[in-house]
Motif scaffolding. Structure first.
Motif, mmCIF file in Angstrom:
data_model
loop_
_atom_site.group_PDB
_atom_site.id
_atom_site.type_symbol
_atom_site.label_atom_id
_atom_site.label_comp_id
_atom_site.label_asym_id
_atom_site.label_seq_id
_atom_site.Cartn_x
_atom_site.Cartn_y
_atom_site.Cartn_z
ATOM 1 N N ARG A 1 0.815 -1.222 0.000
ATOM 2 C CA ARG A 1 0.000 0.000 0.000
ATOM 3 C C ARG A 1 0.844 1.265 0.000
ATOM 4 N NH1 ARG A 1 -5.709 -0.693 3.016
ATOM 5 N NH2 ARG A 1 -6.100 -2.874 2.497
ATOM 6 N N GLY A 2 2.112 1.154 0.411
ATOM 7 C CA GLY A 2 2.955 2.336 0.493
ATOM 8 C C GLY A 2 2.667 3.168 1.724
ATOM 9 N N ILE A 3 2.412 2.480 2.865
ATOM 10 C CA ILE A 3 2.100 3.174 4.120
ATOM 11 C C ILE A 3 2.971 2.599 5.230
ATOM 12 C CG2 ILE A 3 -0.269 3.738 3.451
ATOM 13 C CD1 ILE A 3 -1.216 1.330 4.994
ATOM 14 N N LYS A 4 2.815 3.097 6.453
ATOM 15 C CA LYS A 4 3.627 2.657 7.576
ATOM 16 C C LYS A 4 3.036 1.413 8.230
ATOM 17 C CE LYS A 4 5.520 7.207 8.749
ATOM 18 N NZ LYS A 4 5.652 8.234 9.814
ATOM 19 N N GLU A 5 3.909 0.492 8.591
ATOM 20 C CA GLU A 5 3.495 -0.744 9.242
ATOM 21 C C GLU A 5 2.900 -0.449 10.626
ATOM 22 O OE1 GLU A 5 5.524 -4.889 10.953
ATOM 23 O OE2 GLU A 5 6.733 -3.435 9.819
ATOM 24 N N GLY A 6 1.825 -1.140 10.949
ATOM 25 C CA GLY A 6 1.229 -1.046 12.274
ATOM 26 C C GLY A 6 0.369 0.176 12.507
ATOM 27 N N LYS A 7 0.278 1.067 11.528
ATOM 28 C CA LYS A 7 -0.534 2.277 11.660
ATOM 29 C C LYS A 7 -1.874 2.085 10.948
ATOM 30 C CE LYS A 7 2.674 4.700 13.766
ATOM 31 N NZ LYS A 7 2.512 5.150 15.172
ATOM 32 N N ASP A 8 -2.944 2.651 11.504
ATOM 33 C CA ASP A 8 -4.250 2.562 10.863
ATOM 34 C C ASP A 8 -4.180 3.092 9.434
ATOM 35 O OD1 ASP A 8 -5.238 1.597 13.206
ATOM 36 O OD2 ASP A 8 -6.309 3.432 13.779
ATOM 37 N N SER A 9 -4.767 2.346 8.518
ATOM 38 C CA SER A 9 -4.830 2.781 7.124
ATOM 39 C C SER A 9 -6.197 3.423 6.896
ATOM 40 C CB SER A 9 -4.638 1.582 6.187
ATOM 41 O OG SER A 9 -4.876 1.945 4.849
ATOM 42 N N ILE A 10 -6.236 4.740 6.875
ATOM 43 C CA ILE A 10 -7.484 5.482 6.729
ATOM 44 C C ILE A 10 -7.451 6.236 5.403
ATOM 45 C CG2 ILE A 10 -9.072 7.135 7.752
ATOM 46 C CD1 ILE A 10 -8.563 4.730 9.531
#
Length: 518
Positions: free
Chosen positions: A261-270
């Motif tokens: 997804r190109g986001i940070k691990e363990g953080k909510d994906s909103i």
């Protein structure tokens, strides 16, 4: 006295020995059941909860009798009742789906459907294959054709597990149906089974965004190079949470999910509530044309219908700007839709149900003479043959389902999709729970479910006297009105006449000036 004591002592010793042997046999039998449960691949609950999981089947069996006296009937559970789920389970396992004694369905409940059988049904020798429908014909360089009527709706990798994706893609390939990737991007597991894929572009543009989060033409081309990716779907809104972007709790954002997804691990994906680069109808039409030109594949959008005035604006602008700007398909989701996580206020109270929105959209397309240009995909709580047949009658070209295929994977409606604790391994990234879902076994169930549902839709169609499912029309359906009386669907939703050609011609006169500014 000594004799009696010896007899009593012997009896006690024998009883103790018997009890010990019985206890030992019991322990051995439980150990046998444990080994058998953890090594079998067909039942996720037993694999994840050996021995204890067997009580589920006992309670399920006893429930048939207890419900006669104490508990709710099969059709009173929500969101999917036991009768609906049981049909999917049997279809997925390729078991007999006949029932006995009589229907438990209320035949006088408002807005329920009844199909009108004819005096002389279609005989088996007169049945013809379901005709194919082509999406993007004459406008996409690589149009897509499918004769299957039932496909897998969007479920992203992250929302559902790796073994679930693997089972779906193999089962979809064997059934000849497509799988929608959901908004989480294209994972390697989507490609493993070789099935046709619809790549969904969500508001966060996961998988096709640049370093600043904008849509990347280069990444679009990269995705489109996969021959399996047949179409692209822009997700404007989703049934269970219209006006709210995708929600993936941080506990389910693993390192691999974050990388895709190109986001940070363990953080909510909103995801954002809407596309930051689509603010109006012209922006939407421009985006559709851009993605189609870059990828060469058919492009459409997914939407929940609330206020419907935008339909007139959209279809009017298509006539003004030219049909090359038209979406190749529209996926109609509804208030009936589901998701892994959503605010209850949106899930319960926002958006039109499919019973209203689907005929509304089909009628508008007919009104603007765009029904042949723009295909319609129906989505939202359609897991049984009757719902799919109803959608075809109203005018849908295809039906898609997510939760139906989750049931085929073994989902037991534990309502833990928004957590990481799904007991059947469908919506969790816990390796201990995922091991209960064996892709090779569940892929067969995915295939069986899709094929059996399409077969049963054909059974309904033949009862109505038509030769194949796509020949069903509104005249074949009655709706129960508020008084409990069946009325023809055509009384409530008559076929709309096409808009007069002179009106369409008058809008086309504005094409030159509008296309410059649009």
């Amino acid at each position: 006295m000594d004799t009696l004591q010896r007899i009593a002592s012997g009896f006690i010793e024998y009883s103790a020995l018997s009890l010990l042997v019985a206890f030992g046999v019991g322990i051995a039998y439980i150990a046998y059941l444990y080994v058998r449960d953890v090594t079998q691949t067909q039942h996720a609950v037993r694999r994840n909860y050996p021995v204890i999981g067997r009580f589920r089947y006992l309670f399920e069996h006893l429930g048939e009798f207890f419900r006669q006296y104490f508990f709710a009937m099969d059709r009173e559970e929500l969101p999917f009742n036991r009768s609906q789920r049981a049909w999917v389970y049997r279809a997925a396992k390729n078991l007999d789906n006949t029932i006995a004694f009589g229907s438990t369905r209320p035949l006088n409940q408002s807005n329920e459907v009844l199909f009108m059988n004819c005096l002389f049904p279609t005989l088996s020798q007169d049945v013809v294959p379901t005709h194919a429908v082509t999406i993007g014909q004459d406008y996409a360089r690589h149009p897509y054709t499918s004769s299957a009527i039932f496909h897998i709706s969007g479920m992203s990798y992250g929302a559902i597990s790796k073994p679930a994706i693997r089972a779906l893609t193999v089962g979809a390939k064997e059934a000849g149906i497509w799988l929608n990737t959901g908004e989480g991007g294209l994972s390697p597991y989507h490609l493993e089974g070789g099935c046709d894929l619809v790549f969904q572009i969500g508001t966060a543009k996961y998988g096709v965004r640049d370093s600043e989060g904008h849509l990347s033409d280069e990444k679009l081309r990269s995705i489109a190079r996969h021959e399996q990716v047949r179409m692209f779907e822009i997700k404007l809104s989703q049934g269970a949470k219209p006006g709210k972007g995708g929600i993936l709790p941080g506990g389910k954002v693993t390192a691999e999910v974050a990388s895709i997804r190109g986001i940070k691990e363990g953080k909510d994906s909103i995801s954002p509530n809407g596309h930051t680069d689509i603010h109006n109808i012209d922006d939407l039409l421009d985006m559709i044309a851009r993605i189609r030109e870059v990828t060469g594949k058919p492009v459409g959008f997914k939407v929940v219908v609330g206020f419907s005035e935008w339909l007139d604006e959209l279809l009017g602008r298509v006539h003004q700007r030219g049909q090359q700007f038209a979406p190749d398909f529209i996926t109609i989701d509804s208030a009936d839709g589901g998701t892994g996580a959503a605010p209850q206020s949106l899930m319960d109270y926002v958006g039109l149900p499919l019973r209203r929105s689907l005929p509304l959209v089909v009628d508008k397309l007919n009104e603007y003479n765009l029904r042949n240009r723009i295909k319609v995909i129906a989505s939202g709580k359609m897991i049984n043959p009757a719902e799919a047949a109803w959608a075809l009658c109203v005018g849908a070209d295809f039906i898609v389902s997510a939760r139906g295929f989750m049931f085929a994977l073994g989902c037991i409606q534990a309502l833990q999709c928004n957590k990481n604790t799904c007991p059947t391994g469908v919506t969790t990234h816990d390796p201990e729970l995922q091991r209960g879902l064996v892709p090779a076994d569940k892929a067969k169930r995915v295939k069986n479910y899709a094929l059996n549902l399409m077969h049963e839709v054909g059974v309904i169609a033949h009862s109505c006297g038509v030769k194949e499912a796509r020949s069903l029309s509104r005249k074949h359906v009655y709706l129960i009105d508020a008084r409990g009386v069946p009325e023809p669907l055509t009384d409530r939703y008559p076929d709309m006449p096409s808009k007069p050609e002179y009106i369409i011609a008058s809008t086309r006169q504005q094409t030159a000036s509008d296309s410059v500014t649009g």
